[in-house]
Design an enzyme around this catalytic site. Structure first.
Site, mmCIF file in Angstrom:
data_model
loop_
_atom_site.group_PDB
_atom_site.id
_atom_site.type_symbol
_atom_site.label_atom_id
_atom_site.label_comp_id
_atom_site.label_asym_id
_atom_site.label_seq_id
_atom_site.Cartn_x
_atom_site.Cartn_y
_atom_site.Cartn_z
ATOM 1 C CD GLU A 194 3.119 -0.711 7.691
ATOM 2 O OE1 GLU A 194 3.320 -0.649 8.922
ATOM 3 O OE2 GLU A 194 3.209 0.286 6.935
ATOM 4 C CD GLU A 195 2.310 3.286 5.742
ATOM 5 O OE1 GLU A 195 2.109 3.793 6.869
ATOM 6 O OE2 GLU A 195 3.441 3.182 5.233
ATOM 7 C CG ASP A 248 -0.263 -0.179 2.525
ATOM 8 O OD1 ASP A 248 0.751 -0.901 2.574
ATOM 9 O OD2 ASP A 248 -0.724 0.399 3.528
ATOM 10 N NE ARG A 286 17.880 -2.607 19.640
ATOM 11 C CZ ARG A 286 18.953 -2.045 20.202
ATOM 12 N NH1 ARG A 286 19.894 -1.528 19.434
ATOM 13 N NH2 ARG A 286 19.085 -1.991 21.513
#
Length: 398
Positions: free
Chosen positions: A139-140, A79, A180
């Site tokens: 996702e947004e 998206d 990380r």
């Protein structure tokens, strides 16, 4: 095999750039990625794959390896954002007010490029397991396409032993990646406050119940939840970004509307902070004679990079790129719905450098001038393929 993957990635580099430019020119908002999904599905079918719809506008496809071998899942989001693009490039967005300002075009193009490599490896009898390709919508925007895909069973039949995700990172030069272990990105919750008082003439405050004053006290006092309630070793962020008090120079409004966000890296503290915030807002408003209505829209959980998987991913990335091109990242208080995958399976979310060596393409994500050094596209697909192959080997005990 690393040389084979590098050769295949180089052979398909022009295709990857073309795919990314097509996607960049035709962005679609969250859960509206109909044309994007159709385009991706067509590209997958060209490879002989059988993409299946999931979560509305999402897709899942398998590149199947030997029977009984392990499975790894790779995720790319599709998206775009409601931003008017300001870049003057040939592949500029053709959809007014919509832009791939977060690099999801890069993620999707990279996964399609990796799919080409997986198919070639499979056909040569060199794919050590099954790769599940996850092309994710939304996702947004809450509730996040990852949660919907998981609810519809994308982590089943077959169940992946690991899930890997990639995201652009303009702070790193193209050719480098960062990752990380452990807690990497924050949970995110949306806060909506309505403070109700009694408006009137600004010259006669004694006749009114000023919600602006109450709102000001709440905005300031709420920060003690981070500064005095949270463990100082645990990152927390409380920010208010929208305040509407629709009065005038001499008009006190009846109510004030506030929007904000709360983010942290611990689910237990997240729940506790919600309770503290509600008690403070409602109690402080009541003590001043007003009413505060607080809505907390629970967003994505925090993102956890499984340490052992992340160590394997780092080692594989160093093999592919060289140790000097793999860096460790700081924690980041932004949020990502890949976190849902990290809560459901061993997962690793790494960052792909996209800045040019001369400093170009340094604009942050979610800005109208975001773009990438396309040399990153020469890294993304091949690295993704190599990481998946090495993880399949590790899961198989090879």
């Amino acid at each position: 095999m690393i040389q084979t993957i590098q050769r295949l990635a180089a052979a398909h580099a022009a295709d990857t750039v073309a795919v990314r430019r097509h996607l960049h020119a035709h962005p679609e908002l969250s859960f509206e990625e109909t044309a994007t999904a159709a385009y991706v599905a067509a590209e997958l079918r060209k490879l002989g794959l059988d993409p299946q719809p999931v979560a509305g506008t999402g897709l899942v496809a398998l590149v199947e390896g030997p029977a009984g071998a392990p499975t790894v899942a790779l995720r790319a989001d599709m998206d775009a954002l409601p931003i008017q693009e300001l870049n003057n490039v040939d592949y500029k967005s053709q959809n007014p007010g919509v832009m791939h300002a977060c690099g999801h075009d890069v993620h999707t193009a990279s996964l399609l490029g990796a799919a080409r490599i997986f198919v070639a490896l499979r056909d040569a009898g060199q794919l050590p397991g099954t790769v599940k390709l996850l092309f994710q919508p939304g996702e947004e925007r809450l509730p996040g396409g990852a949660s919907l895909m998981i609810a519809e069973g994308v982590l089943e039949n077959p169940a992946p032993g690991s899930v890997l995700g990639q995201h652009v990172f303009p702070q790193l030069p193209a050719g480098k990646i960062g990752l990380r272990p452990g807690r990497y990105m924050a949970s995110t919750d949306e806060l909506y406050l309505t403070i109700k008082g009694k408006g009137g003439h600004g010259a006669m405050p004694e006749q009114n119940l000023d919600p602006v004053l109450v709102a000001a006290h709440i905005i300031v006092a709420a920060q003690q939840i981070v500064s005095r309630r949270a463990n100082p070793k645990l990152p927390s962020v409380l920010s208010f970004g929208k305040v509407i008090a629709n009065g005038a120079t001499n008009v006190i409004p009846n109510e004030v509307y506030i929007e904000g966000t709360f983010r942290t890296l611990n689910e237990e503290w997240r729940n506790e902070a919600h309770q503290h915030l509600r008690q403070l807002c409602e109690g402080l408003a009541a003590s001043m004679g007003a009413v505060c209505e607080l809505e907390i829209r629970r967003g994505y959980p925090y993102l956890e990079n499984e340490p052992a998987l992340t160590a394997r991913t780092r080692a594989a990335a160093e093999e592919y790129l060289g140790p000097e091109n793999v860096v460790e990242l700081d924690q980041w208080m932004a949020a990502e719905d890949f976190a849902y995958f990290s809560q459901a399976a061993p997962a690793c979310f790494y960052r792909l450098g996209t800045r040019a060596p001369d400093g170009r393409f340094a604009a942050s994500v979610h800005t109208p001038t975001f773009d990438i050094d396309e040399k990153a596209l020469a890294v993304g697909p091949g690295l993704m393929a190599w990481l998946a192959v090495r993880e399949l080997q590790a899961l198989a005990g090879q």
